[in-house]
Design an enzyme around this catalytic site. Structure first.
Site, PDB file in Angstrom:
ATOM      1  N   GLY A  41       4.404 -24.171  34.786  1.00 26.69           N
ATOM      2  CA  GLY A  41       3.319 -24.734  34.788  1.00 26.69           C
ATOM      3  C   GLY A  41       2.793 -25.534  33.144  1.00 26.69           C
ATOM      4  O   GLY A  41       1.918 -24.928  32.777  1.00 26.69           O
ATOM      5  N   ALA A  46      -0.710 -29.094  28.693  1.00 27.62           N
ATOM      6  CA  ALA A  46      -0.816 -29.360  27.060  1.00 27.62           C
ATOM      7  C   ALA A  46      -0.178 -27.859  26.740  1.00 27.62           C
ATOM      8  O   ALA A  46       0.573 -28.024  25.565  1.00 27.62           O
ATOM      9  CB  ALA A  46      -2.176 -29.741  26.952  1.00 27.62           C
ATOM     10  N   GLY A  86       1.636 -25.381  27.454  1.00 30.13           N
ATOM     11  CA  GLY A  86       3.080 -25.302  27.816  1.00 30.13           C
ATOM     12  C   GLY A  86       3.992 -26.187  27.017  1.00 30.13           C
ATOM     13  O   GLY A  86       4.838 -25.718  26.572  1.00 30.13           O
ATOM     14  N   LYS A 129     -12.193 -13.355  24.665  1.00 25.55           N
ATOM     15  CA  LYS A 129     -11.989 -14.716  25.012  1.00 25.55           C
ATOM     16  C   LYS A 129     -13.028 -15.143  26.228  1.00 25.55           C
ATOM     17  O   LYS A 129     -13.297 -16.209  26.261  1.00 25.55           O
ATOM     18  CB  LYS A 129     -10.491 -15.073  25.221  1.00 25.55           C
ATOM     19  CG  LYS A 129     -10.142 -16.621  25.671  1.00 25.55           C
ATOM     20  CD  LYS A 129      -8.979 -16.916  25.806  1.00 25.55           C
ATOM     21  CE  LYS A 129      -8.780 -18.541  26.348  1.00 25.55           C
ATOM     22  NZ  LYS A 129      -7.269 -18.834  26.637  1.00 25.55           N
ATOM     23  N   ASN A 171     -15.469 -18.253  26.379  1.00 22.79           N
ATOM     24  CA  ASN A 171     -14.883 -19.128  27.336  1.00 22.79           C
ATOM     25  C   ASN A 171     -16.605 -19.152  28.337  1.00 22.79           C
ATOM     26  O   ASN A 171     -16.848 -20.482  28.511  1.00 22.79           O
ATOM     27  CB  ASN A 171     -13.948 -18.982  28.233  1.00 22.79           C
ATOM     28  CG  ASN A 171     -12.737 -19.506  27.661  1.00 22.79           C
ATOM     29  OD1 ASN A 171     -12.875 -20.617  26.892  1.00 22.79           O
ATOM     30  ND2 ASN A 171     -11.524 -18.843  28.122  1.00 22.79           N
ATOM     31  N   ASN A 217     -17.567 -23.021  27.886  1.00 22.45           N
ATOM     32  CA  ASN A 217     -16.882 -23.865  28.934  1.00 22.45           C
ATOM     33  C   ASN A 217     -17.915 -24.478  29.961  1.00 22.45           C
ATOM     34  O   ASN A 217     -18.029 -25.646  30.194  1.00 22.45           O
ATOM     35  CB  ASN A 217     -15.729 -23.285  29.298  1.00 22.45           C
ATOM     36  CG  ASN A 217     -14.288 -23.822  29.223  1.00 22.45           C
ATOM     37  OD1 ASN A 217     -14.485 -25.061  29.447  1.00 22.45           O
ATOM     38  ND2 ASN A 217     -13.644 -23.201  28.213  1.00 22.45           N
ATOM     39  N   SER A 255     -12.137 -27.349  28.213  1.00 21.31           N
ATOM     40  CA  SER A 255     -11.164 -27.581  29.318  1.00 21.31           C
ATOM     41  C   SER A 255     -11.888 -27.937  30.748  1.00 21.31           C
ATOM     42  O   SER A 255     -11.081 -28.669  31.486  1.00 21.31           O
ATOM     43  CB  SER A 255     -10.121 -26.494  29.316  1.00 21.31           C
ATOM     44  OG  SER A 255     -10.727 -25.440  29.541  1.00 21.31           O
ATOM     45  N   GLU A 283     -11.460 -23.660  36.314  1.00 17.48           N
ATOM     46  CA  GLU A 283     -11.179 -22.377  36.539  1.00 17.48           C
ATOM     47  C   GLU A 283     -12.513 -21.480  36.438  1.00 17.48           C
ATOM     48  O   GLU A 283     -12.524 -20.523  35.667  1.00 17.48           O
ATOM     49  CB  GLU A 283     -10.308 -22.044  35.155  1.00 17.48           C
ATOM     50  CG  GLU A 283      -8.760 -22.477  35.093  1.00 17.48           C
ATOM     51  CD  GLU A 283      -7.990 -22.287  33.929  1.00 17.48           C
ATOM     52  OE1 GLU A 283      -7.038 -21.802  34.084  1.00 17.48           O
ATOM     53  OE2 GLU A 283      -8.494 -22.846  32.909  1.00 17.48           O
TER      54      GLU A 283
END
Length: 315
Positions: free
Chosen positions: A7, A10, A12, A191, A195, A199, A266, A278
């Site tokens: 997957g 960016a 990976g 995190k 997030n 986010n 993101s 997500e």
């Protein structure tokens, strides 16, 4: 090491490039539109950790794992979106001769638990990444910001798996500061706090992280999200590196935000590209756990609902 990155967006692609340049054998499972260009131009990483280039012959480019059941790897890095975790694990099960560790390097919470359920404790690891990666164009990834080193750990608190040490050492040697830790859950929940505060609100308002802290009203909303998230984590019986929400806020505003001030969420980028977000692994996760454990999370519920609305509009 022989490494599979499944997957490869960016994150990976950037990790794959750095590891390949450092001498590892790297295969990427990624979208065909990226693979087509990389087969001729290779893969380039630029940004705060320097410039790196992996020529086409240094990277294996795969659209899928079909026909590779006998392939063996030393480690697999899972870098999909969280909503693709179940499908990825089904696909990885097709590597019938491969029993190596799998490391979730994904956003949100709940991914390590899925790995443990499917693969067992010995093979399941996670990494906490709070570094910004952006695809400038196919074949070129920029590392934009970093708030801390990558943390790698396993399912059992107090134990650092050998695979976590090897991966952290490999990433650090390749140019991405990383450490192996005895408790990966604390960094993952840290995190989650970060997030959830940034986010969803950034995605709804269409602004970068710093803009949210420059306004009293949005700071108040972030404070409430932090309070709710911290309360849920505590009620679940888990912990973070900070004793309370007030202690975390000091670090959040004084250290983490300045380090990632100009970063665009993101989740905002997903909405702009008409992709699913997500949200259910961030404020949606907090809201769901809040309902399960009897903790009120009105702000997280509200932000999750707004993001889902925008998501449905874009999709």
């Amino acid at each position: 090491m022989h490494i599979l990155i499944y997957g490869a967006g960016a994150l990976g692609q950037a990790i794959g490039c750095l590891l390949a340049v450092d001498g590892h054998q790297v295969d990427l499972v990624l979208r065909p539109r990226f693979a087509e260009i990389m087969r001729t131009s290779g893969l380039t990483v630029t940004g705060i950790f320097g410039d790196h280039y992996a020529p086409p012959e240094r990277i294996g480019l795969l659209a899928h794992l079909k026909g590779r059941s006998g392939e063996q790897y030393d480690i697999i890095l899972l870098t999909t979106k969280t909503y693709d975790t179940d499908g990825a694990l089904i696909d990885l099960a097709g590597l019938t001769r491969c029993y190596c560790p799998v490391v979730s390097m994904q956003n949100g919470c709940g991914n390590l638990e899925k790995l443990e359920e499917r693969l067992g404790r010995e093979r399941s690891l996670a990494a906490r990444v709070i570094t910004g990666f952006a695809i400038e164009r196919p074949g070129v990834v920029r590392i934009t910001v970093s708030a801390d080193a990558i943390h790698v750990g396993g399912c059992v608190r107090g134990v650092i798996p050998a695979a976590a040490r090897r991966l952290a050492e490999a990433l650090s040697h390749a140019g991405l500061p990383s450490i192996a830790v005895p408790d990966i859950y604390q960094p993952l929940f840290a995190k989650l706090l970060y997030n959830c505060a940034l986010n969803p609100l950034g995605a709804i308002l269409g602004v970068h992280y710093g803009a949210l802290t420059d306004n009293d009203e949005t700071r108040a909303l972030m404070d409430q999200v932090i309070d709710e998230t911290f309360a849920v984590i505590t009620t679940m019986g888990d912990s973070t590196p900070w004793p309370d929400a007030a202690s975390y806020r000091k670090v959040f505003y004084r250290q983490l935000i300045p380090a990632t001030y100009h970063h665009r969420p993101s989740m905002l980028q997903d909405l702009e590209h008409r992709k699913p977000t997500e949200v259910d692994a961030m404020v949606g996760y907090v809201a769901a756990q809040g309902r399960k454990y009897g903790v009120a999370t009105p702000c997280c519920e509200f932000l999750a609902a707004l993001v889902r609305f925008k998501e449905q509009q874009r999709l």
